[in-house]
Scaffold this active site. Structure first.
Site, PDB file in Angstrom:
ATOM      1  N   GLU A  17       0.835  -1.206   0.000  1.00  0.00           N
ATOM      2  CA  GLU A  17       0.000   0.000   0.000  1.00  0.00           C
ATOM      3  C   GLU A  17       0.867   1.252   0.000  1.00  0.00           C
ATOM      4  O   GLU A  17       2.090   1.196   0.087  1.00  0.00           O
ATOM      5  CB  GLU A  17      -0.897   0.018   1.253  1.00  0.00           C
ATOM      6  CG  GLU A  17      -2.355  -0.336   1.016  1.00  0.00           C
ATOM      7  CD  GLU A  17      -3.155   0.792   0.356  1.00  0.00           C
ATOM      8  OE1 GLU A  17      -2.561   1.775  -0.131  1.00  0.00           O
ATOM      9  OE2 GLU A  17      -4.384   0.681   0.322  1.00  0.00           O
ATOM     10  N   ARG A  99      -6.853   1.089  13.186  1.00  0.00           N
ATOM     11  CA  ARG A  99      -5.485   1.419  12.782  1.00  0.00           C
ATOM     12  C   ARG A  99      -5.560   2.520  11.740  1.00  0.00           C
ATOM     13  O   ARG A  99      -6.617   2.783  11.157  1.00  0.00           O
ATOM     14  CB  ARG A  99      -4.761   0.195  12.214  1.00  0.00           C
ATOM     15  CG  ARG A  99      -5.314  -0.323  10.887  1.00  0.00           C
ATOM     16  CD  ARG A  99      -4.322  -1.262  10.207  1.00  0.00           C
ATOM     17  NE  ARG A  99      -4.842  -1.904   9.015  1.00  0.00           N
ATOM     18  CZ  ARG A  99      -4.871  -1.358   7.799  1.00  0.00           C
ATOM     19  NH1 ARG A  99      -4.444  -0.108   7.605  1.00  0.00           N
ATOM     20  NH2 ARG A  99      -5.340  -2.027   6.761  1.00  0.00           N
ATOM     21  N   ASN A 101      -4.874   4.272   8.082  1.00  0.00           N
ATOM     22  CA  ASN A 101      -4.845   3.804   6.700  1.00  0.00           C
ATOM     23  C   ASN A 101      -4.259   4.919   5.830  1.00  0.00           C
ATOM     24  O   ASN A 101      -3.185   5.411   6.126  1.00  0.00           O
ATOM     25  CB  ASN A 101      -6.238   3.350   6.255  1.00  0.00           C
ATOM     26  CG  ASN A 101      -6.180   2.272   5.194  1.00  0.00           C
ATOM     27  OD1 ASN A 101      -5.307   1.409   5.227  1.00  0.00           O
ATOM     28  ND2 ASN A 101      -7.091   2.307   4.236  1.00  0.00           N
ATOM     29  N   ASN A 147      -9.825   5.648   2.809  1.00  0.00           N
ATOM     30  CA  ASN A 147      -8.787   5.379   1.820  1.00  0.00           C
ATOM     31  C   ASN A 147      -8.319   6.649   1.128  1.00  0.00           C
ATOM     32  O   ASN A 147      -7.846   7.567   1.764  1.00  0.00           O
ATOM     33  CB  ASN A 147      -9.266   4.306   0.830  1.00  0.00           C
ATOM     34  CG  ASN A 147      -8.707   2.935   1.176  1.00  0.00           C
ATOM     35  OD1 ASN A 147      -7.522   2.784   1.434  1.00  0.00           O
ATOM     36  ND2 ASN A 147      -9.561   1.928   1.195  1.00  0.00           N
ATOM     37  N   ASP A 196     -10.060   2.571  -4.002  1.00  0.00           N
ATOM     38  CA  ASP A 196      -9.130   2.409  -2.882  1.00  0.00           C
ATOM     39  C   ASP A 196      -8.249   3.656  -2.816  1.00  0.00           C
ATOM     40  O   ASP A 196      -8.747   4.752  -2.619  1.00  0.00           O
ATOM     41  CB  ASP A 196      -8.330   1.117  -3.074  1.00  0.00           C
ATOM     42  CG  ASP A 196      -7.672   0.623  -1.789  1.00  0.00           C
ATOM     43  OD1 ASP A 196      -7.163   1.455  -1.016  1.00  0.00           O
ATOM     44  OD2 ASP A 196      -7.642  -0.597  -1.567  1.00  0.00           O
TER      45      ASP A 196
END
Length: 271
Positions: A17, A99, A101, A147, A196
């Protein structure tokens, strides 16, 4: 229009990512979230350096030459790829059930970053935070999988993706205060893929990675129309960024144990 993406890096990771390109130093940074690894890739000599943190990592903010700020579940760390050293910097007060991102720096240097449920994704427990000079505030509430974040070229608009909505939202952005105001949804995904990570190109168009869609697609945020698409040899495409040649680096994730290409870093030539 399709192209043949080149596989640059494959470590059999489950979830790559957060690619960020340092245009001044000509270096690419990206993360392997669940491996807690941060990578620095030099396109000239193909050297890849890595530093391991002690909790899942999500995104990278550029600081200066081979120095970055990395968000991990246990806080933000300065990582120096000159020395391969890391140092704790700060933490935002987030719940144990989430968490970090995706994130982005605003033009004034604030860190913007979203959260999502972890280890279990849960509806509407995420938030998007703004952090600067030791203080944080929530700017977007009730998100599920926070995202893509991208600024318009004038910095007055912030585009944001909460993946399960299958939409790209546009917010008015106040550069002086860092406040946001929802304006509208500007892009809607109707196919198999869900939006995303994303980035903006020099023409003000958005390149969006499609989780479950096996591609990166290019969209006009004014008209809401898709204007290009580049296929990848795996289903789950996670994020993308543009280099100095105006081509794309693309991160991906595994869709199954048999997915041989998922979890790789790809290079897609646009020019």
């Amino acid at each position: 229009m399709n192209s043949n993406p080149s596989l640059i890096f494959h470590l059999n990771s489950e979830l790559l990512e957060g690619p960020v390109f340092d245009h001044k130093e000509n270096l690419l940074y990206f993360v392997s979230i669940l491996d807690c690894l941060v990578f620095c890739y030099n396109p000239y000599n193909r050297e890849i350096l890595s530093v391991k943190l002690d909790s899942p990592v999500s995104c990278i903010f550029l600081l200066d030459k081979k120095r970055v700020m990395v968000a991990s579940k246990n806080g933000f760390f300065e990582v120096d790829f000159n020395t391969l050293q890391k140092q704790f910097s700060f933490q935002i007060d987030i719940a144990n059930s989430v968490r970090y991102n995706d994130g982005i720096k605003d033009p004034e240097g604030r860190f913007l970053i979203g959260t999502m449920g972890f280890p279990e994704v849960k509806d509407n427990i995420g938030k998007v935070y703004s952090y600067s000079e030791g203080k944080s505030k929530v700017i977007i509430k009730d998100t599920t999988i926070s995202n893509g974040l991208a600024f318009s070229q004038d910095g007055c608009s912030l585009y944001f993706i909460d993946t399960p909505t299958k939409k790209v939202a546009k917010y008015a952005y106040d550069m002086k205060t860092g406040a946001v105001l929802f304006e509208s949804y500007v892009i809607k995904f109707n196919g198999e893929g869900s939006p995303d990570g994303m980035c903006m190109d020099k023409e003000g168009m958005l390149w969006i990675a499609e989780w479950g869609g096996g591609c990166v697609s290019r969209w006009n945020p004014i008209s809401g129309k898709k204007i290009d698409e580049r296929k990848l040899p795996c289903l789950n495409v996670t994020s993308c960024c543009i280099d100095n040649q105006l081509n794309l680096y693309v991160t991906t994730a595994k869709s199954s144990k048999d997915d041989m290409n998922g979890g790789g870093l790809f290079y897609v030539e646009l020019n």
